[in-house]
Design a protein around this motif. Structure first.
Motif, PDB file in Angstrom:
ATOM      1  N   HIS A 259      32.856  49.333  40.899  1.00 29.01           N
ATOM      2  CA  HIS A 259      33.812  48.904  41.935  1.00 29.01           C
ATOM      3  C   HIS A 259      33.698  49.921  43.070  1.00 29.01           C
ATOM      4  O   HIS A 259      34.384  50.940  43.075  1.00 29.01           O
ATOM      5  N   PRO A 260      32.806  49.670  44.046  1.00 30.94           N
ATOM      6  CA  PRO A 260      32.481  50.690  45.048  1.00 30.94           C
ATOM      7  C   PRO A 260      33.667  51.187  45.853  1.00 30.94           C
ATOM      8  O   PRO A 260      33.709  52.364  46.245  1.00 30.94           O
ATOM      9  N   GLN A 261      34.635  50.323  46.131  1.00 30.23           N
ATOM     10  CA  GLN A 261      35.762  50.733  46.972  1.00 30.23           C
ATOM     11  C   GLN A 261      36.721  51.679  46.243  1.00 30.23           C
ATOM     12  O   GLN A 261      37.456  52.423  46.879  1.00 30.23           O
ATOM     13  N   GLN A 262      36.761  51.620  44.947  1.00 28.47           N
ATOM     14  CA  GLN A 262      37.557  52.508  44.092  1.00 28.47           C
ATOM     15  C   GLN A 262      39.057  52.434  44.379  1.00 28.47           C
ATOM     16  O   GLN A 262      39.777  53.421  44.238  1.00 28.47           O
ATOM     17  N   TYR A 263      39.534  51.260  44.732  1.00 28.39           N
ATOM     18  CA  TYR A 263      40.976  51.058  44.881  1.00 28.39           C
ATOM     19  C   TYR A 263      41.628  50.763  43.528  1.00 28.39           C
ATOM     20  O   TYR A 263      42.770  51.143  43.290  1.00 28.39           O
ATOM     21  N   ILE A 264      40.896  50.044  42.664  1.00 32.94           N
ATOM     22  CA  ILE A 264      41.366  49.846  41.292  1.00 32.94           C
ATOM     23  C   ILE A 264      40.757  50.953  40.439  1.00 32.94           C
ATOM     24  O   ILE A 264      39.547  51.106  40.382  1.00 32.94           O
ATOM     25  N   HIS A 265      41.610  51.711  39.761  1.00 33.01           N
ATOM     26  CA  HIS A 265      41.144  52.902  39.047  1.00 33.01           C
ATOM     27  C   HIS A 265      40.799  52.603  37.596  1.00 33.01           C
ATOM     28  O   HIS A 265      39.941  53.278  37.022  1.00 33.01           O
ATOM     29  N   SER A 266      41.453  51.641  36.989  1.00 33.78           N
ATOM     30  CA  SER A 266      41.113  51.159  35.645  1.00 33.78           C
ATOM     31  C   SER A 266      41.930  49.909  35.368  1.00 33.78           C
ATOM     32  O   SER A 266      42.914  49.632  36.076  1.00 33.78           O
ATOM     33  N   LEU A 267      41.527  49.190  34.329  1.00 30.65           N
ATOM     34  CA  LEU A 267      42.213  47.958  33.948  1.00 30.65           C
ATOM     35  C   LEU A 267      42.383  47.916  32.439  1.00 30.65           C
ATOM     36  O   LEU A 267      41.583  48.491  31.684  1.00 30.65           O
ATOM     37  N   VAL A 268      43.429  47.214  31.996  1.00 24.97           N
ATOM     38  CA  VAL A 268      43.661  46.981  30.570  1.00 24.97           C
ATOM     39  C   VAL A 268      43.760  45.482  30.350  1.00 24.97           C
ATOM     40  O   VAL A 268      44.559  44.802  30.998  1.00 24.97           O
ATOM     41  N   GLU A 269      42.924  44.979  29.450  1.00 29.29           N
ATOM     42  CA  GLU A 269      42.968  43.559  29.072  1.00 29.29           C
ATOM     43  C   GLU A 269      43.757  43.441  27.767  1.00 29.29           C
ATOM     44  O   GLU A 269      43.466  44.138  26.788  1.00 29.29           O
ATOM     45  N   PHE A 270      44.775  42.564  27.772  1.00 25.57           N
ATOM     46  CA  PHE A 270      45.598  42.370  26.585  1.00 25.57           C
ATOM     47  C   PHE A 270      45.127  41.146  25.806  1.00 25.57           C
ATOM     48  O   PHE A 270      44.365  40.313  26.321  1.00 25.57           O
ATOM     49  N   HIS A 271      45.589  41.039  24.558  1.00 22.91           N
ATOM     50  CA  HIS A 271      45.009  40.015  23.685  1.00 22.91           C
ATOM     51  C   HIS A 271      45.457  38.593  24.011  1.00 22.91           C
ATOM     52  O   HIS A 271      44.967  37.634  23.410  1.00 22.91           O
ATOM     53  N   ASP A 272      46.366  38.430  25.007  1.00 23.97           N
ATOM     54  CA  ASP A 272      46.715  37.078  25.437  1.00 23.97           C
ATOM     55  C   ASP A 272      45.861  36.615  26.613  1.00 23.97           C
ATOM     56  O   ASP A 272      46.049  35.520  27.127  1.00 23.97           O
ATOM     57  N   GLY A 273      44.914  37.450  27.072  1.00 20.07           N
ATOM     58  CA  GLY A 273      44.051  37.097  28.192  1.00 20.07           C
ATOM     59  C   GLY A 273      44.496  37.676  29.511  1.00 20.07           C
ATOM     60  O   GLY A 273      43.797  37.527  30.524  1.00 20.07           O
ATOM     61  N   SER A 274      45.634  38.342  29.540  1.00 22.53           N
ATOM     62  CA  SER A 274      46.120  38.955  30.768  1.00 22.53           C
ATOM     63  C   SER A 274      45.441  40.308  30.987  1.00 22.53           C
ATOM     64  O   SER A 274      45.121  41.022  30.033  1.00 22.53           O
ATOM     65  N   THR A 275      45.211  40.659  32.256  1.00 19.95           N
ATOM     66  CA  THR A 275      44.630  41.948  32.601  1.00 19.95           C
ATOM     67  C   THR A 275      45.524  42.657  33.610  1.00 19.95           C
ATOM     68  O   THR A 275      45.896  42.083  34.629  1.00 19.95           O
ATOM     69  N   MET A 276      45.883  43.895  33.311  1.00 22.76           N
ATOM     70  CA  MET A 276      46.707  44.704  34.202  1.00 22.76           C
ATOM     71  C   MET A 276      45.823  45.754  34.859  1.00 22.76           C
ATOM     72  O   MET A 276      45.083  46.480  34.182  1.00 22.76           O
ATOM     73  N   ALA A 277      45.879  45.821  36.197  1.00 21.21           N
ATOM     74  CA  ALA A 277      45.089  46.786  36.961  1.00 21.21           C
ATOM     75  C   ALA A 277      46.017  47.761  37.665  1.00 21.21           C
ATOM     76  O   ALA A 277      47.074  47.372  38.176  1.00 21.21           O
ATOM     77  N   GLN A 278      45.635  49.034  37.690  1.00 19.31           N
ATOM     78  CA  GLN A 278      46.380  50.015  38.461  1.00 19.31           C
ATOM     79  C   GLN A 278      45.588  50.284  39.730  1.00 19.31           C
ATOM     80  O   GLN A 278      44.415  50.671  39.693  1.00 19.31           O
ATOM     81  N   ALA A 279      46.216  50.044  40.893  1.00 21.94           N
ATOM     82  CA  ALA A 279      45.533  50.171  42.177  1.00 21.94           C
ATOM     83  C   ALA A 279      46.210  51.211  43.041  1.00 21.94           C
ATOM     84  O   ALA A 279      47.422  51.453  42.938  1.00 21.94           O
ATOM     85  N   GLY A 280      45.436  51.832  43.892  1.00 26.64           N
ATOM     86  CA  GLY A 280      45.961  52.817  44.825  1.00 26.64           C
ATOM     87  C   GLY A 280      44.816  53.385  45.642  1.00 26.64           C
ATOM     88  O   GLY A 280      43.644  53.094  45.389  1.00 26.64           O
ATOM     89  N   PRO A 281      45.128  54.200  46.632  1.00 24.57           N
ATOM     90  CA  PRO A 281      44.065  54.803  47.445  1.00 24.57           C
ATOM     91  C   PRO A 281      43.103  55.601  46.571  1.00 24.57           C
ATOM     92  O   PRO A 281      43.500  56.137  45.532  1.00 24.57           O
ATOM     93  N   PRO A 282      41.844  55.696  46.985  1.00 22.69           N
ATOM     94  CA  PRO A 282      40.862  56.453  46.195  1.00 22.69           C
ATOM     95  C   PRO A 282      41.020  57.955  46.366  1.00 22.69           C
ATOM     96  O   PRO A 282      40.151  58.661  46.861  1.00 22.69           O
ATOM     97  N   ARG A 283      42.195  58.426  45.947  1.00 22.75           N
ATOM     98  CA  ARG A 283      42.521  59.854  46.007  1.00 22.75           C
ATOM     99  C   ARG A 283      43.159  60.260  44.689  1.00 22.75           C
ATOM    100  O   ARG A 283      43.530  59.424  43.881  1.00 22.75           O
ATOM    101  N   MET A 284      43.338  61.570  44.512  1.00 26.54           N
ATOM    102  CA  MET A 284      43.791  62.104  43.226  1.00 26.54           C
ATOM    103  C   MET A 284      45.249  62.539  43.213  1.00 26.54           C
ATOM    104  O   MET A 284      45.754  62.985  42.188  1.00 26.54           O
TER     105      MET A 284
END
Length: 415
Positions: A259-284
């Motif tokens: 993900h070149p833009q690096q706005y989404i830092h990681s994602l979690v896929e749950f067993h019902d098919g839903s995916t939760m993403a944590q997004a924010g500026p590409p900073r620490m």
């Protein structure tokens, strides 16, 4: 927070340490710096000490200690120097939170020392976990004592709070949730990667890569080792193993996506098919602040994303043929308790050889793979500190012997 948290920062003059002090300076009511420790940058460390007035200051470089002492005569702080300075500070500073922002596997012993005090460990030193995972687990005194500071793992911890998952070193429990006795709703962890400077390159194109090209990261300015590891994808490989250890999710259910833009830092896929993403500026800043204040959030840590502006995000699969680091790390982590110590040490030796002009870029992972193939491994029950450090030393010597051996250009030697 009812009272300011006492914070010790190991690696205070590096990028993570500097940003942590920025967060602390912006929230003086929440934190008090009680200890600072650095490797060699005595000038910056002295400046930090004069600003934050810690009780203890440490520096790894003995030669830099006299100069540092001269600069701290008016500060009234205790000075510790030498190879064990970070470990001593982690053990004796009396901190509520120890931020381990040291680069490399030398962070392992300070990690163990911090955990032994019962302090919360804000962990930015991924190597200490992937090298000594069993030792770190043994040193923990309570669930949730380790809080990840890597942006990817901080993102996973935040996303995991959306479902049920009460496993691993980093116990994640959302407000109002009950203890789950090991139950989980998690199907998969997905770590994002920028792709580094060679995103889209084929394996044959990497043979002519120069050190200058490898250090030309498209998004971040980092140190030599971390930036090179980003170029080879070793950094992401270590993060995959770290996620496995932190959250107790099987390696086969942890994947990487570019993900070149690096706005989404990681994602979690749950067993019902839903995916939760944590997004924010590409900073620490946010991951660092959460590491210091977890499970609470500080106010106004970073500027939020501007959703009124048009933007496009790209995602693409990782080319495991050109960048075999992740799959090689998964195999190593599944092999024994010391294989990842060997992986990391051999890689550090090979990266140094690459920057010295003694090894071609593809030779870095070639060397790591060859050294791993010769390692017999140590079972987890026998993996004490001596075994881990011994495996590291053996790996460095084995890697150096391979690098020094004449080889063909196709096998990674510099002709």
């Amino acid at each position: 927070m009812s009272s300011p948290r006492r914070v010790a920062i190991l690696g205070s003059t590096g990028s993570i340490g500097i940003q942590a002090l920025e967060v602390i300076a912006a929230h003086p009511e929440s934190f008090r710096v009680v200890a600072l420790c650095a490797g060699t940058n005595a000038a910056l460390l002295a400046e930090q000490a004069r600003t934050f007035r810690p009780e203890i200051v440490g520096i790894r470089d003995d030669d830099a200690a006299p100069s540092l002492a001269d600069q701290l005569t008016d500060v009234g702080t205790e000075l510790i120097s030498g190879h064990s300075a970070a470990e001593q500070i982690a053990e004796h500073s009396g901190a509520d939170v120890v931020l381990n922002a040291i680069t490399g596997s030398i962070g392992l012993q300070p990690t163990i020392a911090a955990l032994g005090t019962g302090a919360t460990l804000a962990l930015a030193n991924k190597e200490s976990l992937v090298v000594g995972g069993a030792l770190v687990h043994q040193a923990m005194q309570r669930p949730g004592q380790v809080v990840p500071v890597d942006s990817e793992h901080s993102a996973l911890a935040q996303a995991l709070a959306s479902g049920r998952h009460q496993r691993g070193m980093c116990a994640v429990l959302a407000p109002g949730q009950q203890e789950l006795s090991g139950e989980t709703e998690v199907a998969k962890l997905i770590l994002t990667a920028s792709g580094g400077p060679f995103r889209g390159w084929q394996a044959h194109q990497l043979a002519s890569v120069t050190p200058e090209q490898a250090l030309n990261h498209p998004n971040f300015a980092m140190g030599l080792m971390v930036t090179t590891n980003s170029a080879t994808m070793v950094n992401k490989a270590l993060e995959v193993v770290e996620a496995h250890l932190l959250f107790d999710v099987p390696l086969e259910r942890i994947t990487t996506v570019i993900h070149p833009q690096q706005y989404i830092h990681s994602l979690v896929e749950f067993h019902d098919g839903s995916t939760m993403a944590q997004a924010g500026p590409p900073r620490m800043l946010v991951p660092i602040a959460l590491g210091l204040s977890w499970p609470e959030r500080l106010r106004q840590v970073d500027h939020p994303m501007d959703w009124s502006r048009p933007m496009s995000w790209e995602f693409e699969p990782l080319d495991h043929n050109a960048f075999p680091a992740v799959e090689l790390a998964k195999q190593a982590a599944a092999s024994s308790a010391t294989h990842m110590a060997v992986y990391n040490a051999a890689n550090e030796q090979a990266v140094a050889a690459f920057h010295a002009g003694r090894l071609a870029f593809p030779g870095i992972l070639d060397t790591v793979e060859r050294v791993l193939s010769e390692h017999s491994g140590v079972p987890e029950a026998e993996a004490d500190l001596e075994a881990v450090l011994g495996a590291e030393e053996w790996a460095r010597q084995s890697a150096e012997a391979l690098i020094a051996r004449p080889r063909t250009a196709s096998s990674g030697a510099v002709r």
